[in-house]
Design a protein around this motif. Structure first.
Motif, mmCIF file in Angstrom:
data_model
loop_
_atom_site.group_PDB
_atom_site.id
_atom_site.type_symbol
_atom_site.label_atom_id
_atom_site.label_comp_id
_atom_site.label_asym_id
_atom_site.label_seq_id
_atom_site.Cartn_x
_atom_site.Cartn_y
_atom_site.Cartn_z
ATOM 1 N N LEU A 31 0.989 -1.230 0.135
ATOM 2 C CA LEU A 31 -0.147 0.045 -0.075
ATOM 3 C C LEU A 31 0.796 1.226 0.105
ATOM 4 C CD1 LEU A 31 -2.760 -1.007 2.674
ATOM 5 C CD2 LEU A 31 -2.908 -1.174 0.116
ATOM 6 N N ASP A 32 2.193 0.955 0.197
ATOM 7 C CA ASP A 32 3.142 2.126 0.042
ATOM 8 C C ASP A 32 2.663 3.115 1.057
ATOM 9 O OD1 ASP A 32 4.984 3.511 -0.776
ATOM 10 O OD2 ASP A 32 4.470 4.431 -2.646
ATOM 11 N N CYS A 33 2.183 2.857 2.574
ATOM 12 C CA CYS A 33 1.537 3.975 3.295
ATOM 13 C C CYS A 33 2.716 4.449 4.346
ATOM 14 C CB CYS A 33 0.531 3.133 4.132
ATOM 15 S SG CYS A 33 0.619 1.319 4.590
ATOM 16 N N VAL A 34 2.385 5.457 4.910
ATOM 17 C CA VAL A 34 3.047 6.188 5.706
ATOM 18 C C VAL A 34 2.482 6.444 7.061
ATOM 19 C CG1 VAL A 34 4.504 7.522 4.039
ATOM 20 C CG2 VAL A 34 2.243 8.621 5.095
ATOM 21 N N ALA A 35 3.302 6.397 8.197
ATOM 22 C CA ALA A 35 2.569 6.479 9.389
ATOM 23 C C ALA A 35 2.083 7.808 9.779
ATOM 24 C CB ALA A 35 3.874 6.209 10.544
ATOM 25 N N TYR A 36 0.631 7.921 10.146
ATOM 26 C CA TYR A 36 0.118 9.144 10.654
ATOM 27 C C TYR A 36 0.556 9.626 11.817
ATOM 28 C CZ TYR A 36 -4.091 12.111 11.407
ATOM 29 O OH TYR A 36 -4.901 13.142 11.524
ATOM 30 N N GLU A 37 1.255 10.607 11.751
ATOM 31 C CA GLU A 37 1.769 11.133 13.221
ATOM 32 C C GLU A 37 1.005 12.425 13.725
ATOM 33 O OE1 GLU A 37 5.926 11.729 12.215
ATOM 34 O OE2 GLU A 37 6.112 9.438 12.394
ATOM 35 N N GLY A 38 0.099 12.942 12.944
ATOM 36 C CA GLY A 38 -0.651 14.054 13.383
ATOM 37 C C GLY A 38 -0.924 14.937 12.483
ATOM 38 N N VAL A 39 -1.790 16.107 12.682
ATOM 39 C CA VAL A 39 -2.022 16.970 11.682
ATOM 40 C C VAL A 39 -1.869 18.371 12.351
ATOM 41 C CG1 VAL A 39 -3.999 15.620 10.508
ATOM 42 C CG2 VAL A 39 -4.496 17.003 12.552
ATOM 43 N N VAL A 40 -1.590 19.152 11.280
ATOM 44 C CA VAL A 40 -1.370 20.693 11.485
ATOM 45 C C VAL A 40 -2.606 21.343 10.804
ATOM 46 C CG1 VAL A 40 0.124 22.670 11.424
ATOM 47 C CG2 VAL A 40 1.188 20.408 11.568
ATOM 48 N N LEU A 54 -0.195 12.319 17.311
ATOM 49 C CA LEU A 54 -0.760 11.007 17.736
ATOM 50 C C LEU A 54 0.559 10.296 18.251
ATOM 51 C CD1 LEU A 54 -3.016 10.701 14.315
ATOM 52 C CD2 LEU A 54 -3.620 10.960 16.850
ATOM 53 N N ASP A 55 0.712 10.430 19.567
ATOM 54 C CA ASP A 55 1.903 9.559 20.088
ATOM 55 C C ASP A 55 1.293 8.306 20.479
ATOM 56 O OD1 ASP A 55 3.713 11.486 20.010
ATOM 57 O OD2 ASP A 55 3.252 12.433 22.224
ATOM 58 N N LYS A 56 2.608 7.445 20.239
ATOM 59 C CA LYS A 56 2.372 5.918 20.975
ATOM 60 C C LYS A 56 1.180 5.217 20.429
ATOM 61 C CE LYS A 56 5.334 6.620 24.893
ATOM 62 N NZ LYS A 56 5.537 7.970 25.243
ATOM 63 N N ILE A 57 0.650 5.553 19.233
ATOM 64 C CA ILE A 57 -0.412 4.914 18.708
ATOM 65 C C ILE A 57 -0.536 3.191 18.741
ATOM 66 C CG2 ILE A 57 -1.861 4.393 16.693
ATOM 67 C CD1 ILE A 57 -2.615 7.242 17.763
ATOM 68 N N PRO A 58 0.672 2.540 18.138
ATOM 69 C CA PRO A 58 0.796 1.250 18.585
ATOM 70 C C PRO A 58 0.618 0.629 19.826
ATOM 71 C CG PRO A 58 2.379 2.008 16.872
ATOM 72 C CD PRO A 58 1.819 3.231 17.715
ATOM 73 N N GLU A 59 1.289 1.468 20.693
ATOM 74 C CA GLU A 59 1.300 0.952 22.051
ATOM 75 C C GLU A 59 0.016 1.167 22.558
ATOM 76 O OE1 GLU A 59 3.253 2.898 20.686
ATOM 77 O OE2 GLU A 59 5.644 2.569 21.175
ATOM 78 N N ARG A 60 -0.971 2.242 22.422
ATOM 79 C CA ARG A 60 -2.154 2.550 22.944
ATOM 80 C C ARG A 60 -3.131 1.707 22.279
ATOM 81 N NH1 ARG A 60 -2.406 8.552 21.762
ATOM 82 N NH2 ARG A 60 -4.590 8.658 22.705
ATOM 83 N N PHE A 61 -3.036 1.408 21.003
ATOM 84 C CA PHE A 61 -4.315 0.771 20.231
ATOM 85 C C PHE A 61 -3.732 -0.545 19.450
ATOM 86 C CE2 PHE A 61 -5.076 5.460 20.390
ATOM 87 C CZ PHE A 61 -6.180 5.386 20.918
ATOM 88 N N GLY A 62 -2.582 -1.038 19.921
ATOM 89 C CA GLY A 62 -2.172 -2.284 19.412
ATOM 90 C C GLY A 62 -1.705 -2.566 17.807
ATOM 91 N N GLU A 63 -1.972 -1.491 17.191
ATOM 92 C CA GLU A 63 -1.655 -1.562 15.819
ATOM 93 C C GLU A 63 -1.093 0.145 15.305
ATOM 94 O OE1 GLU A 63 -0.758 -3.671 13.784
ATOM 95 O OE2 GLU A 63 -1.591 -5.408 14.487
ATOM 96 N N ALA A 64 -0.599 0.165 14.254
ATOM 97 C CA ALA A 64 -0.197 1.705 13.912
ATOM 98 C C ALA A 64 -1.420 2.250 13.099
ATOM 99 C CB ALA A 64 0.923 1.600 13.039
#
Ligand code: FAD
Length: 180
Positions: A31-40, A54-64
């Motif tokens: 899918l050639d995706c990128v991690a979503y790290e937040g919005v401005v 969006l900090d520590k998404i995988p740790e908080r929700f189990g997936e990126a």
């Protein structure tokens, strides 16, 4: 012309979507995706709004949480649904897509749908994924209310990153997130 191709731009793949795609054996690298790290966000006058990180998404929700292009996601899902190649099948036989068929009636007692033109199709399970203005919902449940406009409009567009890279002050736009 009716075809089964997608158009458009980016689509968000939040952790729940990522989980389901993995269960479907979708290769996220495809899918050639990128991690979503937040919005401005910016206000009309150009000042910066509150950043959403969006900090520590995988740790908080189990997936990126990923972002990808709709066309890539759509193509990957079609491949999973229709592919006859060894190793790419899901459960059961490949799906068959019939394009340009409008459903004009549903009957939950007989388990049938009626197509424009009068053809009746029967199935053990019928899933009507016919969108926000669902005809199925109205036919089976009556007029239970229609979606009301929120009075909020969003506009979006795509910019060629080679143009952005000509402006060093916009380095932050293209720098950063890594894919799966
Ligand atoms: C500009 C934009 C950006 C968005 N970005 C995102 C995003 O980044 N991430 C995200 O998760 N969501 C996003 N969404 C929302 C997302 O696109 C919708 O929530 C999603 O498409 C809804 O899917 P659906 O299958 O319920 O309906 P739809 O995608 O509307 O599909 C319904 C389908 O049913 C067909 N149909 C309707 N009536 C009949 C009939 N009588 N007979 C046969 N076929 C019929 C239609 O032709 C259509 O193909 C975005 C939406 C828009 C408009």
């Amino acid at each position: 012309m009716v075809n089964a191709d997608e158009i458009g731009a980016g689509i968000g793949l939040p952790p729940n979507a990522v989980r389901i795609l993995k269960q479907l054996a979708c290769d996220l690298k495809e899918l050639d995706c990128v991690a979503y790290e937040g919005v401005v966000t910016f206000f009309l006058n150009g000042t910066e709004g509150l950043p959403q990180t969006l900090d520590k998404i995988p740790e908080r929700f189990g997936e990126a949480w990923f972002l990808c292009h709709r066309v890539d996601l759509h193509a990957a899902l079609k491949r999973l649904a229709f592919s006859k190649e060894p190793g790419t099948e899901g459960h059961g036989p490949p799906a068959i897509l019939h394009l340009g068929k409008k459903v004009v009636d549903y009957n939950s007692t007989s388990g049938t749908i009626t197509l424009d033109g009068g053809i009746i199709q029967r199935a053990d399970l019928i899933i009507a994924a016919d969108g926000i203005h669902s005809a199925c919902r109205t036919i089976l449940l009556g007029d239970i209310g229609r979606p009301t406009p929120s009075a909020i409009a969003a506009y979006r567009w795509m910019v060629d990153t080679t143009i952005i890279k000509q402006h060093p002050e916009l380095d932050w736009v293209t720098a950063g997130p890594s894919g799966p």
